[in-house]
Design a protein around this motif. Sequence first.
Motif, PDB file in Angstrom:
ATOM      1  N   GLY B  80       0.808  -1.184  -0.029  1.00  0.00           N
ATOM      2  CA  GLY B  80      -0.106  -0.155  -0.027  1.00  0.00           C
ATOM      3  C   GLY B  80       0.759   1.293  -0.004  1.00  0.00           C
ATOM      4  N   CYS B  81       0.116   2.468  -0.095  1.00  0.00           N
ATOM      5  CA  CYS B  81       0.911   3.687   0.001  1.00  0.00           C
ATOM      6  C   CYS B  81       1.950   3.685   0.901  1.00  0.00           C
ATOM      7  N   PHE B  98       0.919  -8.414   1.498  1.00  0.00           N
ATOM      8  CA  PHE B  98      -0.357  -7.714   1.641  1.00  0.00           C
ATOM      9  C   PHE B  98      -1.223  -8.790   2.459  1.00  0.00           C
ATOM     10  N   ASP B 129      -6.139   0.551   5.192  1.00  0.00           N
ATOM     11  CA  ASP B 129      -7.368  -0.066   5.530  1.00  0.00           C
ATOM     12  C   ASP B 129      -7.677  -1.041   4.874  1.00  0.00           C
ATOM     13  N   GLY B 130      -7.414  -1.319   3.602  1.00  0.00           N
ATOM     14  CA  GLY B 130      -7.556  -2.551   2.729  1.00  0.00           C
ATOM     15  C   GLY B 130      -6.806  -3.646   3.228  1.00  0.00           C
ATOM     16  N   ALA B 131      -5.457  -3.383   3.739  1.00  0.00           N
ATOM     17  CA  ALA B 131      -4.756  -4.538   4.277  1.00  0.00           C
ATOM     18  C   ALA B 131      -5.356  -4.963   5.795  1.00  0.00           C
ATOM     19  N   ASN B 157      -7.363   5.493   4.390  1.00  0.00           N
ATOM     20  CA  ASN B 157      -7.821   6.728   3.737  1.00  0.00           C
ATOM     21  C   ASN B 157      -8.869   6.297   2.825  1.00  0.00           C
ATOM     22  N   ALA B 159      -9.974   3.880   0.989  1.00  0.00           N
ATOM     23  CA  ALA B 159      -9.726   3.359  -0.197  1.00  0.00           C
ATOM     24  C   ALA B 159      -8.489   2.627  -0.218  1.00  0.00           C
ATOM     25  N   TYR B 160      -8.528   1.834  -1.539  1.00  0.00           N
ATOM     26  CA  TYR B 160      -7.336   1.154  -1.845  1.00  0.00           C
ATOM     27  C   TYR B 160      -6.595   2.306  -2.756  1.00  0.00           C
ATOM     28  N   ALA B 161      -5.781   2.846  -2.152  1.00  0.00           N
ATOM     29  CA  ALA B 161      -5.268   4.274  -2.988  1.00  0.00           C
ATOM     30  C   ALA B 161      -4.056   3.793  -3.844  1.00  0.00           C
ATOM     31  N   ASN B 162      -3.340   2.849  -3.238  1.00  0.00           N
ATOM     32  CA  ASN B 162      -2.011   2.522  -3.988  1.00  0.00           C
ATOM     33  C   ASN B 162      -2.427   1.850  -5.598  1.00  0.00           C
TER      34      ASN B 162
HETATM   35  C1  LIG Z   1      -1.733 -10.364  -2.235  1.00  0.00           C
HETATM   36  C2  LIG Z   1      -1.939  -9.064  -2.748  1.00  0.00           C
HETATM   37  N1  LIG Z   1      -2.992  -8.669  -2.974  1.00  0.00           N
HETATM   38  C3  LIG Z   1      -3.203  -7.676  -3.893  1.00  0.00           C
HETATM   39  C4  LIG Z   1      -2.378  -6.439  -4.093  1.00  0.00           C
HETATM   40  C5  LIG Z   1      -2.460  -5.424  -4.846  1.00  0.00           C
HETATM   41  N2  LIG Z   1      -2.471  -4.154  -3.981  1.00  0.00           N
HETATM   42  C6  LIG Z   1      -1.445  -3.521  -3.626  1.00  0.00           C
HETATM   43  S1  LIG Z   1      -1.598  -2.087  -2.908  1.00  0.00           S
HETATM   44  C7  LIG Z   1      -3.319  -2.544  -2.824  1.00  0.00           C
HETATM   45  C8  LIG Z   1      -4.155  -1.412  -1.941  1.00  0.00           C
HETATM   46  C9  LIG Z   1      -3.695  -1.258  -0.810  1.00  0.00           C
HETATM   47  O1  LIG Z   1      -4.558  -0.663  -0.021  1.00  0.00           O
HETATM   48  P1  LIG Z   1      -4.653  -0.186   1.324  1.00  0.00           P
HETATM   49  O2  LIG Z   1      -4.122  -1.284   2.320  1.00  0.00           O
HETATM   50  O3  LIG Z   1      -5.848   0.612   1.940  1.00  0.00           O
HETATM   51  O4  LIG Z   1      -3.419   0.957   1.322  1.00  0.00           O
HETATM   52  P2  LIG Z   1      -3.224   2.379   0.727  1.00  0.00           P
HETATM   53  O5  LIG Z   1      -2.626   2.291  -0.538  1.00  0.00           O
HETATM   54  O6  LIG Z   1      -4.767   2.734   0.436  1.00  0.00           O
HETATM   55  O7  LIG Z   1      -2.642   3.203   1.671  1.00  0.00           O
HETATM   56  C10 LIG Z   1      -3.439  -3.773  -3.500  1.00  0.00           C
HETATM   57  C11 LIG Z   1      -4.891  -4.327  -3.476  1.00  0.00           C
HETATM   58  C12 LIG Z   1      -1.029  -7.210  -3.631  1.00  0.00           C
HETATM   59  N3  LIG Z   1       0.088  -6.148  -3.500  1.00  0.00           N
HETATM   60  N4  LIG Z   1      -0.884  -8.170  -3.006  1.00  0.00           N
END
Ligand SMILES: Cc1ncc(C[n+]2csc(CCOP(=O)(O)OP(=O)(O)O)c2C)c(N)n1
Lengths: 193, 285
Positions: B80-81, B98, B129-131, B157, B159-162
Motif C-alpha cells: 500500500g502507499c 499484503f 485500511d484495505g490491508a 484513507n 480506499a485502496y489508494a495505491n
Molecule cells: C496479495 C496481494 N493482493 C493484492 C495486491 C494489490 N494491492 C497492492 S496495494 C493494494 C491496496 C492497498 O490498499 P490499502 O491497504 O488501503 O493501502 P493504501 O494504498 O490505501 O494506503 C492492493 C490491493 C497485492 N500487492 N498483493
Amino acid sequence: MLNRYYRVQAGPEGYLPPAAASMGVMLPEKGEALVEGIIVSEEEAMQKIAEKIVNAKNPVFFPGPNILWAWNDSVLEKAYAVNDLVQSSGARVIPMPDYRPKYPMINPEVEINPNHPNLTIWHNHIDVCVFVGVHCHYANIALKIIRGGTDCYTIAICGEAGHEDAMISLRDVSIDTLRRLNDVIKSTGEGLK
Amino acid sequence: MNKGLVKISPCFEDVMPQEYKELVEKGSYGQDYGVADLGSFKELIEEHPLCAGCGLALSMRLILASLPNPESTIIVGSTGCSALAFSQVALHNIHSLFGNQNAVATGLKRALKLRFPDEIKDVVVIAGDGATADIGLDMVMQSWFRRENITTIMLDNEAYANTGGQESGMTAEKAVLNMAPKGKNFPKVNLADVAQVAGCAYVATCNPAKSRVLEKAVKRAILAAREIGPTYVQIYAPCPTNYKLKPDEVLATVKNREKEGTYPTGEFISAKAQELFESLEGGSK
Ligand SMILES: Cc1ncc(C[n+]2csc(CCOP(=O)(O)OP(=O)(O)O)c2C)c(N)n1
Ligand code: SF4
Ligand SMILES: [Mg+2]
C-alpha cells in the motif's frame, strides 16, 4: 543448466545474471578462497586482490553495518584494520550504513545500498570495489546486481563462508587475515613504484 | 537495545553520510521526544515519495514521533502507499505480503520474547485500511482473538489508494472513487467496535489534525500491548489524490468529518488498561 565452466567475471552480464551457485560455483573450504569462480589458496587470492586494487583507477571500499557501527570492541579493532587496508590501497570509502532501499533514490555520491549498488558505481566510475562488513544476503544480491549492470570488479572480504557472486572472495577473515592482506597490498604497491 | 550501541566506528566517522551522523547526535533513540518536540530533533522519517498533502505521510510522521521506545520498536507494514515511505524510515521495519502483517507481527513478537525475555521490544503493525479491514482481516482478528501483545495501527484513507482508488470496507457508503464510479453501496465497517469485542485491551480512533490526541493514543496502545494484550488505533488519514482534494484541504476535511460526526474519534479503555495507564501516570514512558 549447471555449467562447470561458469566464470564470475566483471560484467555487464545483463539483466538478472544467474546466482553463481546455481551455475556450479562452490564455496571454498577453510584456508581457501575464490577467484572468478575457481577455488584457489588464500595466499593466491590475496595476491590477486592486491593486484586488482593497486592497478585500479578508482578502487572503493564499501564497508557495511557490521563494521561501520561500533557494536563492540572487537568490531572496533576490525574497523581499524579495514581502515589500514583503505590507507594502503589509496582507496576511497563509500559506506553502506544500512539496507534501506530509500525509494525513490539514494544519494550515490556519499552512500551505497544493496538495492541499487549500480547507481553508486556508475555515478562514481568505480572500477574495483571491496565489500567488507556487509551481511551475507545483502552482499549476495548487491554483488549480483553489480555483475549484471556494471563492469566493476568485485571483491568480498568475508568473515563467514565467502561469496560465490564476488569475483574474488576470501572467507573466515579475521584481524590477522586483514593484517596479512595489508602487507600483501603494501608490497604489491611498492613493486609498482 | 542498549542505547550506547548506536555509535559510529570512529575511523569511519568522516565518511558517514550526514543523515546518519544526525541520527546519532540528534535522533530520537533513547530520548523522550514527542510531537511537541517536532522540529527540534532528527526525525525517523524525513524524505518520502508520497503525494503532496497525503494524510498517511503526516500520520506516519506523528506516529514515529510518538513511539515510546523507538530504539526497540519494530514496525510491520503491508503493501500500500505507506509501504513506499517505510523504505525511508530509520527504524527496523518489515514489509510483509499484503494482508499478512498481523501474522508476521505475531511470529516476530513471540520470537523476540524468547530471544530477549528481559528486554522491551515493541512490535507495531502499521498498514492501510484495505490491508487491515479487508484482505488481512482474518490475520488481524485472529491475532486479537489470540491476545497477541502487538499494536495494530490502521492508516484509514478509505480506499485502496495505491492501486488507483477502489472502494474498501472502510470507504463510506455512497462514496464515489475512480474505480467505484457508482458509489459504494454498503456502510463503512466499524472495525473499532469489532476490535473491542475481539479482545483488544485498548482501542482508539483519531486523526492527524489533533496531533496530541494521536500521540496519546499511539503511546497508550503500545504500552498496553506490552503489558496486557492486543491494541488497535485507527487513524483517519485522507488521500487527496483519490478523493480529489487539494493538498491543503486534507486537514480541513479531517476536522469537518469529525465535526459532522461521520468520523468520530474516541477511546475504549479496558479495566486492565485503565489500571495500567493510571499506574503510568497518564501513559508517559
Ligand atoms: C496479495 C496481494 N493482493 C493484492 C495486491 C494489490 N494491492 C497492492 S496495494 C493494494 C491496496 C492497498 O490498499 P490499502 O491497504 O488501503 O493501502 P493504501 O494504498 O490505501 O494506503 C492492493 C490491493 C497485492 N500487492 N498483493
Ligand atoms: S495516492 Fe493517496 S494515500 Fe497514496 S501517497 Fe498519494 S495521497 Fe497518499
Ligand atoms: Mg487505503
